[in-house]
Design an enzyme around this catalytic site. Structure first.
Site, PDB file in Angstrom:
ATOM      1  N   GLY A   1      54.986   3.195  23.932  1.00  0.00           N
ATOM      2  CA  GLY A   1      54.715   3.766  25.274  1.00  0.00           C
ATOM      3  C   GLY A   1      54.838   2.819  26.065  1.00  0.00           C
ATOM      4  N   GLY A  47      48.349  12.511  20.705  1.00  0.00           N
ATOM      5  CA  GLY A  47      48.874  12.156  19.488  1.00  0.00           C
ATOM      6  C   GLY A  47      50.243  13.149  19.023  1.00  0.00           C
ATOM      7  CG  ASP A  94      47.945   2.332  16.515  1.00  0.00           C
ATOM      8  OD1 ASP A  94      47.820   0.622  16.313  1.00  0.00           O
ATOM      9  OD2 ASP A  94      48.040   2.910  17.471  1.00  0.00           O
TER      10      ASP A  94
END
Length: 497
Positions: free
Chosen positions: A410, A17, A241
């Site tokens: 990512g 996180g 997300d």
């Protein structure tokens, strides 16, 4: 557009996180990471859980770090993964640490659900991909085990709703995350109560839905004082997300595919209406809510979880590899040592991932990878091949050709996987931005406060602020043969031992 507004994005992923301070100046957005912390499951005697109290402590530490130096935050927004949830009693108290979606209590729950309510009717009622990790099957596991927690539970909150409640004191049920549960009807825009009743799941647990961009209140005074943040507005971004990440796709129009690449890869396209027909059911696609009335027609793919769990296993064996080293090992290995379906249930639970990949290859009559590099090559090529399979079905369902693939998140840092994706699909891949989830989170906060007017304007800010890297198809020899092998494997799925 007002100048120099600061927003805090709290982004919780399945592996880590972080808090990201976003500053919007004109049509340019800059990001600064203010706090990062690990995340992962905790095993207790009754199963695999999330440590939400530690996460809450880290969230407050991130807010505090972001408010240092007198930064005046316009808003704070939080996003997390989907499907997991917490239960609250009638006083709003947390009833135990939430379970982790990889806990094995949901093994066999899909088949159990179909005994109560047919598979096609569940899909017609929810439009969601069948995965045993979904909230629906977690709740059904509680029903089947006669969990006493259900008898005293008053409210179900998804993970971001839990933290938003602790931040603001207000219980909400944010739309994009609600749609991941497989408990929500995308056509009626309400909970699928008929289906839930058929599965004996208490319907009183599900509250009214709030939408991205909503201001849910100010930060509670004790949190504002503890963190030094002051009277900050708490806003709903797309709290799932992936929903936030797709806001930050630097594209124009809708005729593109996107991949939110990380622990999971989620691949899809943006559509105006959910697709709940027989073809979408046959291909096990999902319809998750987006922003501004859009839907994400997509499919979950196991993604870099395969690499992450291989790395953890090798660490347990005393072999320390960075992710860059793992990518190098894979790139130096011969192409196509074997082909796997990354979504086989064998790979769902943590532990012994290299052995599982080798076992899969052996069970399907293929050569068994001999080195770490070959194991990783098989994993990454398997992911890229599954991308091609999903792309072809997206085009079939939509009737459109999707000429480009935007990879965000990512996973964009894995340049080998980006290139393999271009090679496998024969399409141009545009990788970036890396911090898509935090960017989309910040931009939806700005939209909620009226500082950006539309999704198109938000994406223009992304194009103006962040660079993308292009990957073009290279040598495609061997890819068709490997793809045909994947299709063959999908037609005869390997069962876990």
């Amino acid at each position: 557009m007002p100048e120099g507004h600061s927003y805090l994005a709290i982004d919780l992923g399945a592996e880590s996180g972080r808090t990201m301070l976003g500053t919007l100046t004109g049509n340019h957005l800059s990001l600064t990471e203010t706090h990062r912390f690990p995340n992962g499951p905790v095993r207790l005697p009754d199963g695999l859980h999330w440590d939400v109290l530690r996460l809450w402590s880290e969230i407050k530490a991130g807010i505090s770090a972001s408010a240092r130096g007198g930064v005046a935050l316009q808003g704070v927004g939080l996003d997390t993964w989907g499907v997991d949830f917490a239960l609250l009693d009638r006083n709003g108290a947390l009833l135990g640490n939430p379970f982790h979606y990889r806990d094995d209590r949901t093994d066999g729950m899909l088949e159990t659900a179909f005994q109560y309510f047919p598979r096609r009717d569940i899909f017609a009622s929810t439009g969601i991909q069948f995965l045993q990790i979904n909230t629906l099957y977690q709740l059904l596991a509680m029903v089947e085990s006669k969990s006493p927690v259900l008898d005293i539970a008053h409210t179900l909150v998804t993970i971001p709703d839990l933290f938003n409640y602790w931040l603001s004191g207000n219980i909400t049920c944010e739309f994009t995350n609600a749609t991941t549960t497989q408990c929500f009807d995308p056509i009626r825009r309400d909970w699928a109560r008929t289906m839930l009743k058929a599965l004996n799941i208490p319907t009183h647990l599900f509250g009214s839905v709030s939408y991205p961009g909503t201001q849910i209140g100010e930060m509670l005074p004790d949190i504002a004082c503890e963190t030094g943040a002051g009277n900050v507005r708490v806003l709903l971004p797309a709290c799932h997300d992936t929903g936030s990440a797709v806001v930050a796709v630097p594209a124009q129009g809708q005729d593109f595919a996107w991949i939110s690449s990380g622990t999971w890869s989620i691949m899809g396209m943006e559509v105006n209406e959910p697709s709940v027909g027989m073809k979408a059911l046959q291909y096990n696609f999902t319809n998750e809510g987006g922003v501004f009335g859009t839907w994400r027609l997509s499919k979950n793919i196991m993604g870099l979880w395969l690499v992450q769990d291989c790395r953890r296993e090798w660490q347990r064996q005393g072999k320390e590899y960075s992710y860059d080293e793992l990518t190098r090992l894979a790139s130096e290995s011969k192409p196509f040592p074997a082909v796997i379906d990354p979504d086989d249930n064998l790979f769902l639970h943590p532990g012994a991932m290299p052995e599982k990949i080798c076992s899969y290859c052996g069970k399907t009559g293929q050569p068994i990878p001999r080195t770490e590099g070959e194991v990783l090559r098989v994993a990454l090529e398997g992911i890229a091949l599954k991308y091609r399979w999903v792309l072809e079905r997206l085009e079939e369902l939509s009737g459109k050709r999707l000429d480009s693939i935007h990879i965000i998140g990512g996973g964009t840092k894995n340049r080998l996987l980006n290139q393999l994706t271009a090679d496998a699909t024969g399409r141009t891949v545009l990788a970036g931005p890396v911090e898509a989830t935090a960017i989309g989170n910040v931009l939806m906060q700005a939209i909620g406060l009226g500082q950006i007017s539309s999704l198109a304007e938000a994406r223009a800010v992304v194009r103006n602020s962040f660079t993308v890297e292009e990957f073009h198809p290279g040598d495609r020899s061997g890819w068709d043969e490997a793809y045909n092998k994947l299709v063959e494997l999908l037609d005869s799925q390997v069962s876990p031992p």
